[in-house]
Design a protein around this motif. Structure first.
Motif: not given
Length: 72
Positions: A29-30, A32-41, A43-46
């Protein structure tokens, strides 16, 4: 699961899954910044799925033995 060790294991894995799922969902959900997962739907779903699994494990671990079954 009726053994005390089994219940503790369920609760422990549930708490870990809930925390990890929350972090992954936060990154997705963006929040927690600072990762390749930031802003990715993805990783939100997982993260949300893992958090739900964690909650289910915690609930199963906290249930009293024999709950929901008729005693004979």
């Amino acid at each position: 699961m009726t053994s005390r060790t089994g219940r503790i294991a369920l609760i422990t894995f549930g708490v870990i899954a809930l925390i990890l799922g929350g972090v992954w969902a936060g990154q997705g959900m963006n929040l927690i910044p600072g990762s390749f997962m930031t802003g990715s739907r993805t990783w939100l779903s997982i993260g949300l799925i893992l958090a739900i699994v964690g909650i289910i494990l915690i609930v199963l671990g906290l249930r009293r033995p024999g709950h929901g079954r008729k005693s004979r």
